[in-house]
Design an enzyme around this catalytic site. Structure first.
Site, mmCIF file in Angstrom:
data_model
loop_
_atom_site.group_PDB
_atom_site.id
_atom_site.type_symbol
_atom_site.label_atom_id
_atom_site.label_comp_id
_atom_site.label_asym_id
_atom_site.label_seq_id
_atom_site.Cartn_x
_atom_site.Cartn_y
_atom_site.Cartn_z
ATOM 1 N N TYR A 48 0.531 -1.414 -12.194
ATOM 2 C CA TYR A 48 -0.874 -1.409 -12.588
ATOM 3 C C TYR A 48 -1.058 -0.788 -13.975
ATOM 4 O O TYR A 48 -2.057 -0.126 -14.245
ATOM 5 C CB TYR A 48 -1.746 -0.717 -11.521
ATOM 6 C CG TYR A 48 -1.582 -1.369 -10.165
ATOM 7 C CD1 TYR A 48 -2.095 -2.645 -9.924
ATOM 8 C CD2 TYR A 48 -0.864 -0.747 -9.141
ATOM 9 C CE1 TYR A 48 -1.912 -3.267 -8.702
ATOM 10 C CE2 TYR A 48 -0.677 -1.372 -7.911
ATOM 11 C CZ TYR A 48 -1.205 -2.631 -7.699
ATOM 12 O OH TYR A 48 -1.020 -3.251 -6.488
ATOM 13 N N ARG A 91 3.097 -1.566 -5.811
ATOM 14 C CA ARG A 91 3.325 -0.292 -6.491
ATOM 15 C C ARG A 91 4.679 0.355 -6.187
ATOM 16 O O ARG A 91 5.386 0.794 -7.090
ATOM 17 C CB ARG A 91 2.211 0.683 -6.064
ATOM 18 C CG ARG A 91 2.246 2.028 -6.769
ATOM 19 C CD ARG A 91 1.259 3.007 -6.093
ATOM 20 N NE ARG A 91 -0.039 2.424 -5.878
ATOM 21 C CZ ARG A 91 -1.024 2.411 -6.785
ATOM 22 N NH1 ARG A 91 -0.850 2.980 -7.951
ATOM 23 N NH2 ARG A 91 -2.190 1.846 -6.497
ATOM 24 N N GLU A 111 4.184 -6.564 1.882
ATOM 25 C CA GLU A 111 3.739 -7.016 0.548
ATOM 26 C C GLU A 111 3.661 -5.834 -0.413
ATOM 27 O O GLU A 111 2.589 -5.542 -0.953
ATOM 28 C CB GLU A 111 2.346 -7.657 0.650
ATOM 29 C CG GLU A 111 2.234 -8.823 1.608
ATOM 30 C CD GLU A 111 0.766 -9.193 1.923
ATOM 31 O OE1 GLU A 111 -0.163 -8.437 1.555
ATOM 32 O OE2 GLU A 111 0.564 -10.241 2.543
ATOM 33 N N ARG A 162 -5.327 3.375 -15.380
ATOM 34 C CA ARG A 162 -5.408 4.072 -14.094
ATOM 35 C C ARG A 162 -6.116 5.432 -14.171
ATOM 36 O O ARG A 162 -6.930 5.735 -13.297
ATOM 37 C CB ARG A 162 -4.022 4.236 -13.456
ATOM 38 C CG ARG A 162 -3.348 2.898 -13.125
ATOM 39 C CD ARG A 162 -2.099 3.068 -12.256
ATOM 40 N NE ARG A 162 -2.453 3.604 -10.958
ATOM 41 C CZ ARG A 162 -2.285 4.846 -10.597
ATOM 42 N NH1 ARG A 162 -1.706 5.710 -11.390
ATOM 43 N NH2 ARG A 162 -2.675 5.244 -9.420
ATOM 44 N N GLY A 196 0.767 -1.242 0.000
ATOM 45 C CA GLY A 196 0.000 0.000 0.000
ATOM 46 C C GLY A 196 0.792 1.284 0.000
ATOM 47 O O GLY A 196 0.210 2.368 -0.138
ATOM 48 N N CYS A 209 -12.807 3.902 -28.539
ATOM 49 C CA CYS A 209 -14.117 4.544 -28.663
ATOM 50 C C CYS A 209 -14.819 4.647 -27.318
ATOM 51 O O CYS A 209 -15.826 3.971 -27.064
ATOM 52 C CB CYS A 209 -14.967 3.765 -29.654
ATOM 53 S SG CYS A 209 -14.107 3.583 -31.219
HETATM 54 C C1 LIG Z 1 -2.704 -5.135 -3.883
HETATM 55 C C2 LIG Z 1 -2.187 -5.744 -2.652
HETATM 56 C C3 LIG Z 1 -0.884 -5.491 -2.229
HETATM 57 C C4 LIG Z 1 0.022 -4.516 -2.932
HETATM 58 O O1 LIG Z 1 -0.477 -3.213 -2.858
HETATM 59 P P1 LIG Z 1 0.391 -1.974 -3.374
HETATM 60 O O2 LIG Z 1 -0.460 -0.811 -3.088
HETATM 61 O O3 LIG Z 1 0.619 -2.176 -4.823
HETATM 62 O O4 LIG Z 1 1.661 -1.959 -2.592
HETATM 63 C C5 LIG Z 1 -0.426 -6.153 -1.117
HETATM 64 N N1 LIG Z 1 -1.221 -7.023 -0.421
HETATM 65 C C6 LIG Z 1 -2.483 -7.281 -0.796
HETATM 66 C C7 LIG Z 1 -3.299 -8.222 -0.004
HETATM 67 C C8 LIG Z 1 -3.017 -6.648 -1.919
HETATM 68 O O5 LIG Z 1 -4.272 -6.888 -2.277
#
Ligand SMILES: *Cc1c(COP(=O)(O)O)cnc(C)c1O
Length: 442
Positions: free
Chosen positions: A394, A299, A296, A335, A259, A366
């Site tokens: 993304y 981005r 995790e 996006r 995130g 279109c």
């Molecule tokens: C999408 C997602 C991420 C990665 O999110 P980013 O914003 O790209 O860092 C990590 N964990 C889970 C469970 C996700 O759904």
């Protein structure tokens, strides 16, 4: 031609530059990706083209791996942000694990040499087939998002004569202050197990013989540009860790999800190492400093490593707006259409006789929603190559074939070499999966 210096609604138009981007530079007016000019890449590989910088990738990996002395942490790249095998291979070689959300992603992780112990499995809708594939690969942890999923996973593990390591993904009901479509940690989102039901979920998991409790997980959203929502969520998760330990259930890791946001425009997000450091401190303060932390990120590892290169087809001034029609579209980068994302757009070659005007940069699809950038002060002419920066996350992973458009090619630039890591999709590729009706039924 409409007014050349202000936008239709009178707001100041946006202009972008490419300073401060590892792997990219501007030299005598030309945009470079490492040692190759963007224009040269476009000439060699055609457009639309995704170009990634290896140096930028390594810069981001180092930031995420830096961590904090004394607090063990592991980074699992969320490959949904960009699942290119060449990129995954670089991450695997650098020692990162993978966060996956389907058995297709599992196969990609295994294809680049990841082992089960390098993989965590997230997602709200894991099918029985998904579970079987991941159990066969002996993944490190399933991040379970509902009580029915716990039951199904238990049954799948017993049927295969194995045990599944699990974390419950808890929903801490924290506002990540990001776009509603990428906010996942509020109680009205489909993700995770409600905070108040989490302890009960752990009690249930502890009684299921096919499961082994491994950790706890949360992920509150994406493109989060402040530390505060992460710290807030961490404290709520740690409240639960206390309750769970109090109930006699041992946890072996805490997963804080992904995130972390990036700078698409004026945002000023913290560096990965600052986030890891802040959360390590929370965990130590609360007396859980010996638990390894999992992250995790998607981005923040890849967004700023990629350019989307596109050629100007037409410059179309109208009474209301000036359109710059390019050969990339929402099918290459959705996006802006999907999230109202505003991404930087620059001309790869600056013109000496500057004649900037305000443009909407739009694609050939279109749909009125097919735009890449609006209200931009640009100097563009037919045949120019433009670059959308921050396009590594993304972008390609969300590309589609709408309007029967083939998906773009991808190259990885490493100093003065450019490797084609995915060829351009052909019209034959697009038709390959379809079957015609037999003649007699026509
Ligand atoms: C999408 C997602 C991420 C990665 O999110 P980013 O914003 O790209 O860092 C990590 N964990 C889970 C469970 C996700 O759904």
């Amino acid at each position: 031609m409409s007014d050349t210096t202000t936008t239709a609604d009178g707001a100041a138009p946006r202009t972008d530059s490419i300073e401060d981007l590892a792997g990219f530079s501007r030299r005598s007016g030309e945009l470079f990706c490492e040692e190759i000019s963007a224009r040269e890449l476009a000439r060699r590989f055609q457009t639309p083209l995704y170009a990634y910088s290896r140096q930028a990738l390594e810069h981001n990996i180092a930031d995420w791996r830096a961590g904090v002395a004394g607090t063990p942490h592991r980074v699992f790249y969320a490959m949904k942000a960009n699942g290119s095998l060449a990129l995954l291979e670089l991450f695997a070689r650098a020692g990162l694990g993978f966060d996956i959300v389907s058995r297709g992603e599992l196969a990609r992780a295994l294809a680049v040499g990841a082992k089960g112990c390098d993989i965590v499995y997230s997602g709200v809708g894991k099918s029985l087939e998904d579970m079987r594939a991941a159990l066969a690969a002996d993944v490190l942890c399933f991040n379970v998002e509902s009580l029915p999923e716990l039951e199904r996973l238990n049954a799948a593990a017993l049927e295969m004569g194995t045990t599944a390591r699990v974390s419950l993904r808890v929903n801490p009901d924290v506002d990540a202050r990001t776009h509603p479509y990428i906010s996942t940690g509020l109680k009205n989102n489909k993700f995770g197990i409600a905070f108040d039901s989490a302890l009960e979920g752990y009690r249930r998991a502890a009684r299921l013989p096919g499961l082994k409790i491994s950790g706890i997980d949360c992920h509150i959203g994406s493109q989060i540009t402040e530390l505060e929502p992460f710290v807030h969520a961490a404290h709520k998760v740690l409240d639960l860790v206390e309750e769970i330990s109090g109930a006699g259930i041992a946890l072996e890791h805490i997963d804080f999800g992904g995130g972390l946001g990036v700078r698409y425009g004026a945002e000023n997000p913290p560096a990965a190492r600052e986030l890891v450091s802040a959360l390590s401190q929370c965990v130590r303060e609360r007396g859980f400093g010996d638990l390894p932390l999992f992250f995790e990120p998607g981005r923040s590892l890849v967004a700023q490593t990629g350019l989307l290169l596109t050629t100007v087809e037409y410059v179309k001034p109208t009474a209301a707006r000036n359109f710059c029609i390019v050969d990339a579209a929402m099918t290459d980068m959705i996006r802006p259409t999907l999230y109202q994302a505003e991404m930087a757009m620059v001309n790869c070659s600056e013109h000496a006789d500057a004649a900037p005007a305000v443009y909407d940069v739009v694609g050939p699809v279109c749909e009125s929603g097919d735009f890449l950038a609006k209200n931009r002060l640009l100097d563009v002419r037919e045949g120019d190559v433009l670059a959308m920066t921050g396009a590594g996350a993304y972008g390609m992973s969300m590309a589609s074939n709408y309007n029967a458009r083939g998906r773009a090619a991808e190259v990885l630039v490493d100093k003065d070499s450019a490797w084609l890591i995915r060829r351009r999709e052909t019209i034959e590729d697009q038709m390959a999966l379809e079957s015609r009706l037999p003649l007699e039924v026509l």
